[in-house]
Design an enzyme around this catalytic site. Structure first.
Site, PDB file in Angstrom:
ATOM      1  N   PHE A 183      -1.760  -1.003  -1.900  1.00  0.00           N
ATOM      2  CA  PHE A 183      -0.920  -1.839  -2.738  1.00  0.00           C
ATOM      3  C   PHE A 183       0.252  -2.424  -1.953  1.00  0.00           C
ATOM      4  CE2 PHE A 183      -2.969   0.845  -5.882  1.00  0.00           C
ATOM      5  CZ  PHE A 183      -3.162   0.005  -6.967  1.00  0.00           C
ATOM      6  N   ASP A 184       0.505  -3.704  -2.177  1.00  0.00           N
ATOM      7  CA  ASP A 184       1.765  -4.303  -1.777  1.00  0.00           C
ATOM      8  C   ASP A 184       2.828  -3.742  -2.725  1.00  0.00           C
ATOM      9  OD1 ASP A 184       3.558  -6.168  -0.544  1.00  0.00           O
ATOM     10  OD2 ASP A 184       3.307  -7.486  -2.272  1.00  0.00           O
ATOM     11  N   LEU A 185       4.097  -3.899  -2.384  1.00  0.00           N
ATOM     12  CA  LEU A 185       5.157  -3.357  -3.242  1.00  0.00           C
ATOM     13  C   LEU A 185       5.802  -4.445  -4.098  1.00  0.00           C
ATOM     14  CD1 LEU A 185       6.839  -0.933  -4.131  1.00  0.00           C
ATOM     15  CD2 LEU A 185       8.353  -1.348  -2.174  1.00  0.00           C
TER      16      LEU A 185
END
Length: 216
Positions: A7-9
Protein backbone atom coordinates in the site's frame (compact mmCIF):
# COMPACT_ATOMS: atom_id res chain seq x y z
CA UNK A 1 -6.36 -13.71 -5.85
CA UNK A 2 -3.34 -12.00 -4.26
CA UNK A 3 -1.34 -13.03 -1.19
CA UNK A 4 0.73 -9.88 -0.68
CA UNK A 5 -0.67 -6.36 -0.69
CA UNK A 6 1.61 -3.32 -0.86
CA UNK A 7 0.00 0.00 0.00
CA UNK A 8 0.96 3.58 -0.70
CA UNK A 9 0.27 5.85 2.29
CA UNK A 10 -0.84 9.35 1.23
CA UNK A 11 -4.03 9.16 -0.81
CA UNK A 12 -4.42 5.42 -0.28
CA UNK A 13 -4.38 4.64 3.45
CA UNK A 14 -4.81 8.20 4.73
CA UNK A 15 -6.22 11.48 3.54
CA UNK A 16 -3.17 13.57 4.34
CA UNK A 17 -4.16 16.62 2.29
CA UNK A 18 -4.66 19.02 5.24
CA UNK A 19 -1.21 18.45 6.71
CA UNK A 20 0.66 18.39 3.41
CA UNK A 21 -1.01 21.47 1.95
CA UNK A 22 -0.59 23.35 5.23
CA UNK A 23 3.13 22.50 5.23
CA UNK A 24 3.57 23.69 1.64
CA UNK A 25 1.63 26.86 2.45
CA UNK A 26 3.88 27.47 5.44
CA UNK A 27 7.00 27.05 3.29
CA UNK A 28 5.67 29.31 0.52
CA UNK A 29 4.74 31.98 3.05
CA UNK A 30 8.24 31.92 4.55
CA UNK A 31 9.70 32.12 1.03
CA UNK A 32 7.36 35.04 0.18
CA UNK A 33 5.72 33.12 -2.66
CA UNK A 34 2.06 34.13 -3.20
CA UNK A 35 -0.50 31.31 -3.17
CA UNK A 36 -3.99 32.34 -4.27
CA UNK A 37 -5.59 28.90 -4.48
CA UNK A 38 -4.51 26.29 -1.96
CA UNK A 39 -6.21 23.48 -3.88
CA UNK A 40 -3.46 23.57 -6.53
CA UNK A 41 -1.19 22.03 -3.89
CA UNK A 42 -3.07 18.72 -4.16
CA UNK A 43 -1.03 17.88 -7.27
CA UNK A 44 2.07 17.91 -5.05
CA UNK A 45 0.78 15.00 -2.96
CA UNK A 46 2.40 11.76 -4.05
CA UNK A 47 5.88 12.51 -5.42
CA UNK A 48 8.79 12.99 -3.02
CA UNK A 49 9.17 16.38 -1.37
CA UNK A 50 12.35 17.36 -3.21
CA UNK A 51 10.88 16.24 -6.52
CA UNK A 52 7.89 18.54 -5.99
CA UNK A 53 9.99 21.57 -5.15
CA UNK A 54 12.27 20.84 -8.11
CA UNK A 55 9.74 20.01 -10.81
CA UNK A 56 6.76 22.15 -9.82
CA UNK A 57 8.55 25.12 -8.25
CA UNK A 58 11.82 25.11 -10.16
CA UNK A 59 13.94 25.14 -6.99
CA UNK A 60 17.51 23.85 -6.90
CA UNK A 61 20.63 24.03 -4.76
CA UNK A 62 20.41 25.98 -1.50
CA UNK A 63 16.93 27.31 -2.30
CA UNK A 64 15.66 23.74 -2.70
CA UNK A 65 17.16 22.60 0.60
CA UNK A 66 15.84 25.71 2.38
CA UNK A 67 12.33 25.00 1.06
CA UNK A 68 12.56 21.39 2.28
CA UNK A 69 13.67 22.59 5.71
CA UNK A 70 10.77 25.05 5.95
CA UNK A 71 8.25 22.41 4.91
CA UNK A 72 9.52 20.05 7.60
CA UNK A 73 9.40 22.76 10.26
CA UNK A 74 5.63 22.57 10.01
CA UNK A 75 5.08 19.00 8.88
CA UNK A 76 7.42 17.31 11.37
CA UNK A 77 5.64 18.73 14.41
CA UNK A 78 2.08 19.32 13.27
CA UNK A 79 1.30 18.46 9.66
CA UNK A 80 1.95 14.73 9.79
CA UNK A 81 -0.90 14.28 12.27
CA UNK A 82 -3.36 16.37 10.24
CA UNK A 83 -4.73 13.30 8.49
CA UNK A 84 -7.37 10.60 8.79
CA UNK A 85 -8.01 7.09 7.55
CA UNK A 86 -10.12 6.76 4.43
CA UNK A 87 -13.50 5.07 4.89
CA UNK A 88 -13.22 1.29 4.78
CA UNK A 89 -9.42 1.15 5.27
CA UNK A 90 -9.53 -0.15 8.83
CA UNK A 91 -11.95 -2.92 7.87
CA UNK A 92 -9.82 -3.78 4.82
CA UNK A 93 -6.61 -4.06 6.83
CA UNK A 94 -8.35 -6.19 9.43
CA UNK A 95 -9.73 -8.52 6.76
CA UNK A 96 -6.31 -8.84 5.11
CA UNK A 97 -4.64 -9.84 8.36
CA UNK A 98 -7.39 -12.27 9.36
CA UNK A 99 -7.05 -13.83 5.90
CA UNK A 100 -3.34 -14.42 6.47
CA UNK A 101 -2.18 -11.99 3.80
CA UNK A 102 1.15 -10.15 3.90
CA UNK A 103 0.59 -6.41 4.21
CA UNK A 104 3.36 -3.94 3.31
CA UNK A 105 3.62 -0.16 3.34
CA UNK A 106 5.52 1.16 0.31
CA UNK A 107 5.76 4.95 0.51
CA UNK A 108 8.02 7.76 -0.66
CA UNK A 109 7.38 9.44 2.70
CA UNK A 110 10.34 9.36 5.14
CA UNK A 111 10.15 6.28 7.35
CA UNK A 112 10.26 8.30 10.57
CA UNK A 113 7.06 10.10 9.56
CA UNK A 114 5.32 7.00 8.23
CA UNK A 115 5.88 5.05 11.44
CA UNK A 116 4.65 7.91 13.64
CA UNK A 117 1.48 8.23 11.55
CA UNK A 118 0.74 4.50 11.64
CA UNK A 119 1.28 4.43 15.39
CA UNK A 120 -0.88 7.51 16.02
CA UNK A 121 -3.71 5.95 13.99
CA UNK A 122 -3.23 2.59 15.77
CA UNK A 123 -2.76 0.63 12.55
CA UNK A 124 0.98 -0.12 12.77
CA UNK A 125 0.33 -3.72 13.85
CA UNK A 126 -1.31 -4.51 10.51
CA UNK A 127 1.89 -4.06 8.52
CA UNK A 128 4.48 -6.80 8.14
CA UNK A 129 7.09 -4.49 6.62
CA UNK A 130 7.59 -0.79 5.92
CA UNK A 131 9.56 0.35 2.89
CA UNK A 132 10.07 4.11 2.90
CA UNK A 133 12.78 6.73 2.53
CA UNK A 134 15.04 8.71 4.85
CA UNK A 135 15.05 12.43 5.62
CA UNK A 136 18.52 13.01 4.21
CA UNK A 137 18.24 11.07 0.95
CA UNK A 138 16.51 12.56 -2.10
CA UNK A 139 14.61 9.57 -3.48
CA UNK A 140 11.57 9.33 -5.70
CA UNK A 141 12.10 5.88 -7.16
CA UNK A 142 8.84 4.10 -6.33
CA UNK A 143 10.03 0.98 -8.13
CA UNK A 144 13.04 0.86 -5.81
CA UNK A 145 10.84 1.29 -2.76
CA UNK A 146 8.57 -1.54 -3.90
CA UNK A 147 11.45 -3.81 -4.86
CA UNK A 148 13.14 -3.27 -1.49
CA UNK A 149 9.97 -4.41 0.27
CA UNK A 150 9.52 -7.48 -1.90
CA UNK A 151 13.12 -8.55 -1.42
CA UNK A 152 12.85 -8.07 2.34
CA UNK A 153 9.91 -10.47 2.59
CA UNK A 154 11.41 -13.01 0.18
CA UNK A 155 9.36 -12.29 -2.94
CA UNK A 156 12.08 -12.31 -5.58
CA UNK A 157 11.03 -14.37 -8.60
CA UNK A 158 8.34 -13.70 -11.18
CA UNK A 159 6.11 -16.53 -9.97
CA UNK A 160 6.00 -15.15 -6.43
CA UNK A 161 5.49 -11.60 -7.71
CA UNK A 162 2.42 -12.69 -9.65
CA UNK A 163 0.70 -13.12 -6.27
CA UNK A 164 1.53 -9.60 -5.08
CA UNK A 165 -0.21 -6.34 -5.93
CA UNK A 166 0.55 -2.64 -5.40
CA UNK A 167 -2.31 -0.42 -4.24
CA UNK A 168 -1.99 3.31 -4.86
CA UNK A 169 -3.70 6.49 -6.01
CA UNK A 170 -1.11 8.05 -8.35
CA UNK A 171 0.68 7.09 -11.55
CA UNK A 172 3.94 6.75 -9.61
CA UNK A 173 2.49 3.73 -7.78
CA UNK A 174 1.22 2.11 -10.96
CA UNK A 175 4.38 2.68 -12.98
CA UNK A 176 6.58 1.56 -10.08
CA UNK A 177 4.62 -1.68 -9.85
CA UNK A 178 5.00 -2.31 -13.57
CA UNK A 179 8.76 -1.84 -13.39
CA UNK A 180 9.12 -4.64 -10.85
CA UNK A 181 6.58 -6.98 -12.44
CA UNK A 182 3.58 -6.44 -10.19
CA UNK A 183 -0.11 -5.99 -10.86
CA UNK A 184 -1.62 -2.82 -9.47
CA UNK A 185 -4.87 -1.52 -8.04
CA UNK A 186 -5.51 2.17 -8.63
CA UNK A 187 -7.84 3.83 -6.13
CA UNK A 188 -10.02 6.75 -7.15
CA UNK A 189 -10.74 8.10 -3.68
CA UNK A 190 -7.20 9.54 -3.37
CA UNK A 191 -5.43 12.29 -5.28
CA UNK A 192 -5.17 10.74 -8.74
CA UNK A 193 -7.77 10.75 -11.51
CA UNK A 194 -9.35 8.00 -13.63
CA UNK A 195 -7.43 9.28 -16.66
CA UNK A 196 -4.11 9.28 -14.78
CA UNK A 197 -4.52 5.75 -13.47
CA UNK A 198 -5.80 4.39 -16.78
CA UNK A 199 -3.01 6.02 -18.77
CA UNK A 200 -0.44 4.61 -16.35
CA UNK A 201 -1.81 1.12 -17.00
CA UNK A 202 -3.40 0.15 -13.68
CA UNK A 203 -4.39 -3.53 -13.70
CA UNK A 204 -7.52 -2.77 -11.70
CA UNK A 205 -9.24 0.49 -10.70
CA UNK A 206 -11.61 0.82 -7.73
CA UNK A 207 -13.73 3.66 -6.38
CA UNK A 208 -13.79 2.61 -2.75
CA UNK A 209 -11.45 0.82 -0.35
CA UNK A 210 -14.08 -1.82 0.32
CA UNK A 211 -13.82 -2.99 -3.29
CA UNK A 212 -10.22 -4.14 -2.70
CA UNK A 213 -11.56 -7.03 -0.62
CA UNK A 214 -12.66 -8.64 -3.89
CA UNK A 215 -8.97 -9.30 -4.67
CA UNK A 216 -8.25 -11.20 -1.46
Amino acid sequence: MYNTFLFDLDGTIIDSSPGITNAYSYAFQKLHIPLEDKTVLHKLIGPSLRCCFQEFCGFSGDRLEHAVTLYREYYGDTGLFECELYPGILELLDTLKRSGKTVILATAKPEIYAKRILTRLSIDHYFDFISATSLDVAKNDKAGIINHALTAVGITDSTARSTAVMVGDREFDILGAQQVGLDSIGVLYGFGSPAELSSAGATHIVKHAQEIQAFI
